[in-house]
Design a protein around this motif. Structure first.
Motif, PDB file in Angstrom:
ATOM      1  N   GLY A 224      47.968  34.370  24.435  1.00 40.29           N
ATOM      2  CA  GLY A 224      46.648  35.123  24.323  1.00 40.29           C
ATOM      3  C   GLY A 224      46.431  35.328  25.251  1.00 40.29           C
ATOM      4  O   GLY A 224      45.468  34.965  25.969  1.00 40.29           O
ATOM      5  N   LEU A 225      46.246  37.289  24.574  1.00 37.11           N
ATOM      6  CA  LEU A 225      44.780  37.667  25.919  1.00 37.11           C
ATOM      7  C   LEU A 225      43.385  37.680  24.611  1.00 37.11           C
ATOM      8  O   LEU A 225      43.254  38.335  23.698  1.00 37.11           O
ATOM      9  CB  LEU A 225      45.311  39.164  25.955  1.00 37.11           C
ATOM     10  N   ALA A 226      42.680  37.779  25.450  1.00 41.49           N
ATOM     11  CA  ALA A 226      41.296  38.141  24.409  1.00 41.49           C
ATOM     12  C   ALA A 226      40.710  38.822  25.515  1.00 41.49           C
ATOM     13  O   ALA A 226      40.701  38.389  26.437  1.00 41.49           O
ATOM     14  CB  ALA A 226      40.532  36.188  24.983  1.00 41.49           C
ATOM     15  N   PHE A 227      39.718  39.756  24.592  1.00 43.59           N
ATOM     16  CA  PHE A 227      38.828  40.764  25.479  1.00 43.59           C
ATOM     17  C   PHE A 227      37.463  40.688  24.791  1.00 43.59           C
ATOM     18  O   PHE A 227      36.814  40.291  23.986  1.00 43.59           O
ATOM     19  CB  PHE A 227      39.593  42.126  24.883  1.00 43.59           C
TER      20      PHE A 227
ATOM     21  N   THR B 139      52.529  39.285  25.144  1.00 41.71           N
ATOM     22  CA  THR B 139      51.375  38.174  25.173  1.00 41.71           C
ATOM     23  C   THR B 139      52.496  37.293  23.147  1.00 41.71           C
ATOM     24  O   THR B 139      52.554  38.521  22.831  1.00 41.71           O
ATOM     25  CB  THR B 139      50.148  37.638  25.406  1.00 41.71           C
ATOM     26  N   ALA B 140      51.430  36.663  22.741  1.00 39.55           N
ATOM     27  CA  ALA B 140      52.129  36.585  21.478  1.00 39.55           C
ATOM     28  C   ALA B 140      51.025  37.156  20.232  1.00 39.55           C
ATOM     29  O   ALA B 140      51.072  37.112  19.711  1.00 39.55           O
ATOM     30  CB  ALA B 140      52.426  34.703  21.374  1.00 39.55           C
ATOM     31  N   MET B 141      49.608  36.732  21.054  1.00 36.35           N
ATOM     32  CA  MET B 141      48.122  36.921  20.525  1.00 36.35           C
ATOM     33  C   MET B 141      47.639  38.056  21.257  1.00 36.35           C
ATOM     34  O   MET B 141      47.288  37.505  22.242  1.00 36.35           O
ATOM     35  CB  MET B 141      48.179  36.210  19.591  1.00 36.35           C
ATOM     36  N   ILE B 142      46.895  38.201  20.077  1.00 35.45           N
ATOM     37  CA  ILE B 142      44.913  38.880  20.779  1.00 35.45           C
ATOM     38  C   ILE B 142      43.443  38.269  19.999  1.00 35.45           C
ATOM     39  O   ILE B 142      44.442  38.017  19.428  1.00 35.45           O
ATOM     40  CB  ILE B 142      45.039  40.378  21.331  1.00 35.45           C
ATOM     41  N   LEU B 143      42.827  38.051  20.996  1.00 34.98           N
ATOM     42  CA  LEU B 143      41.402  37.893  20.004  1.00 34.98           C
ATOM     43  C   LEU B 143      40.155  38.995  20.784  1.00 34.98           C
ATOM     44  O   LEU B 143      40.210  39.173  21.648  1.00 34.98           O
ATOM     45  CB  LEU B 143      41.187  36.333  21.387  1.00 34.98           C
ATOM     46  N   LEU B 144      40.001  39.439  19.814  1.00 35.02           N
ATOM     47  CA  LEU B 144      39.019  39.897  20.248  1.00 35.02           C
ATOM     48  C   LEU B 144      37.499  40.054  19.670  1.00 35.02           C
ATOM     49  O   LEU B 144      36.776  39.299  18.919  1.00 35.02           O
ATOM     50  CB  LEU B 144      39.077  41.566  19.055  1.00 35.02           C
TER      51      LEU B 144
ATOM     52  N   ASN C 297      43.750  49.905  28.702  1.00 32.98           N
ATOM     53  CA  ASN C 297      44.227  49.897  29.944  1.00 32.98           C
ATOM     54  C   ASN C 297      44.984  48.578  30.116  1.00 32.98           C
ATOM     55  O   ASN C 297      46.211  48.193  31.848  1.00 32.98           O
ATOM     56  CB  ASN C 297      42.812  48.976  30.841  1.00 32.98           C
ATOM     57  N   TYR C 298      45.115  47.631  29.138  1.00 32.30           N
ATOM     58  CA  TYR C 298      46.192  46.437  29.262  1.00 32.30           C
ATOM     59  C   TYR C 298      47.128  46.450  28.059  1.00 32.30           C
ATOM     60  O   TYR C 298      47.509  45.531  28.175  1.00 32.30           O
ATOM     61  CB  TYR C 298      44.720  44.753  28.890  1.00 32.30           C
ATOM     62  N   SER C 299      47.640  47.295  27.332  1.00 30.24           N
ATOM     63  CA  SER C 299      48.473  48.310  26.704  1.00 30.24           C
ATOM     64  C   SER C 299      50.369  47.089  27.458  1.00 30.24           C
ATOM     65  O   SER C 299      51.289  46.283  26.526  1.00 30.24           O
ATOM     66  CB  SER C 299      49.070  48.869  26.337  1.00 30.24           C
ATOM     67  N   TYR C 300      50.414  47.335  28.266  1.00 26.05           N
ATOM     68  CA  TYR C 300      51.578  46.781  29.135  1.00 26.05           C
ATOM     69  C   TYR C 300      51.593  45.762  28.871  1.00 26.05           C
ATOM     70  O   TYR C 300      52.975  44.770  29.205  1.00 26.05           O
ATOM     71  CB  TYR C 300      51.718  47.289  30.422  1.00 26.05           C
ATOM     72  N   LEU C 301      50.609  44.828  29.285  1.00 27.22           N
ATOM     73  CA  LEU C 301      50.104  43.131  29.407  1.00 27.22           C
ATOM     74  C   LEU C 301      49.895  42.869  27.746  1.00 27.22           C
ATOM     75  O   LEU C 301      50.952  41.643  27.627  1.00 27.22           O
ATOM     76  CB  LEU C 301      48.767  42.781  30.282  1.00 27.22           C
ATOM     77  N   ILE C 302      49.836  43.371  26.737  1.00 31.95           N
ATOM     78  CA  ILE C 302      49.735  42.934  25.460  1.00 31.95           C
ATOM     79  C   ILE C 302      51.092  42.729  24.875  1.00 31.95           C
ATOM     80  O   ILE C 302      51.492  41.615  24.119  1.00 31.95           O
ATOM     81  CB  ILE C 302      48.143  43.697  24.804  1.00 31.95           C
ATOM     82  N   LYS C 303      51.729  43.753  25.335  1.00 31.38           N
ATOM     83  CA  LYS C 303      52.988  43.344  24.822  1.00 31.38           C
ATOM     84  C   LYS C 303      54.557  42.184  25.600  1.00 31.38           C
ATOM     85  O   LYS C 303      55.442  41.618  24.725  1.00 31.38           O
ATOM     86  CB  LYS C 303      54.196  44.498  25.426  1.00 31.38           C
TER      87      LYS C 303
END
Length: 136
Positions: free
Chosen positions: A112-115, A131-136, A123-129
């Protein structure tokens, strides 16, 4: 989308980690969230790798790990031995996040990507796709 509550041990007293883990298991939770902080990426320091390794012997519950560290790629390689179910990596702290994502995929670790709140997600939409999840 699957929502779930994952208890965190970030605020637990280090001397009582075993009791807290036992309590989490008794309450029926399916994972434990662990924040790893190095004092560089952010000022706090929570768990070091030796503590994470010792916790692995206390429970079979999967570890959901949030890396708030500089050079998270070094940690991800070491964490593989703890069999984490997922790892969150801050895009702001990683020199080549695409390589970390690939490494996790190759090692069956859900990434998962954390921001930070100030980081623009677009700026990271191409990477978000990838990954399984994001953490804000």
């Amino acid at each position: 989308m699957r929502n779930r509550i994952i208890p965190s041990l970030a605020s637990a007293k280090q001397l009582y980690l075993a009791e807290e883990i036992t309590r989490i298991e008794a309450l029926g939770f399916q994972e434990i969230h662990l924040d790893i902080e190095d004092g560089n990426f952010i000022n706090n320091i929570t768990f070091g790798m030796s503590t994470i390794n010792e916790m692995r012997y206390l429970t079979s519950l999967p570890f959901n790990i949030h890396l708030m560290v500089t050079q998270p790629e070094k940690y991800v390689c070491i964490l593989k031995n703890c069999s984490p179910c997922s790892v969150f990596v801050h895009v702001e702290s990683c020199q080549n996040i695409a390589e970390v994502i690939l490494y996790c995929h190759q090692n069956n670790i859900s990434i998962g990507l954390a921001f930070l709140p100030t980081t623009p997600l677009e700026n990271y939409s191409y990477l978000i796709k990838r990954t399984a999840m994001i953490l804000l």
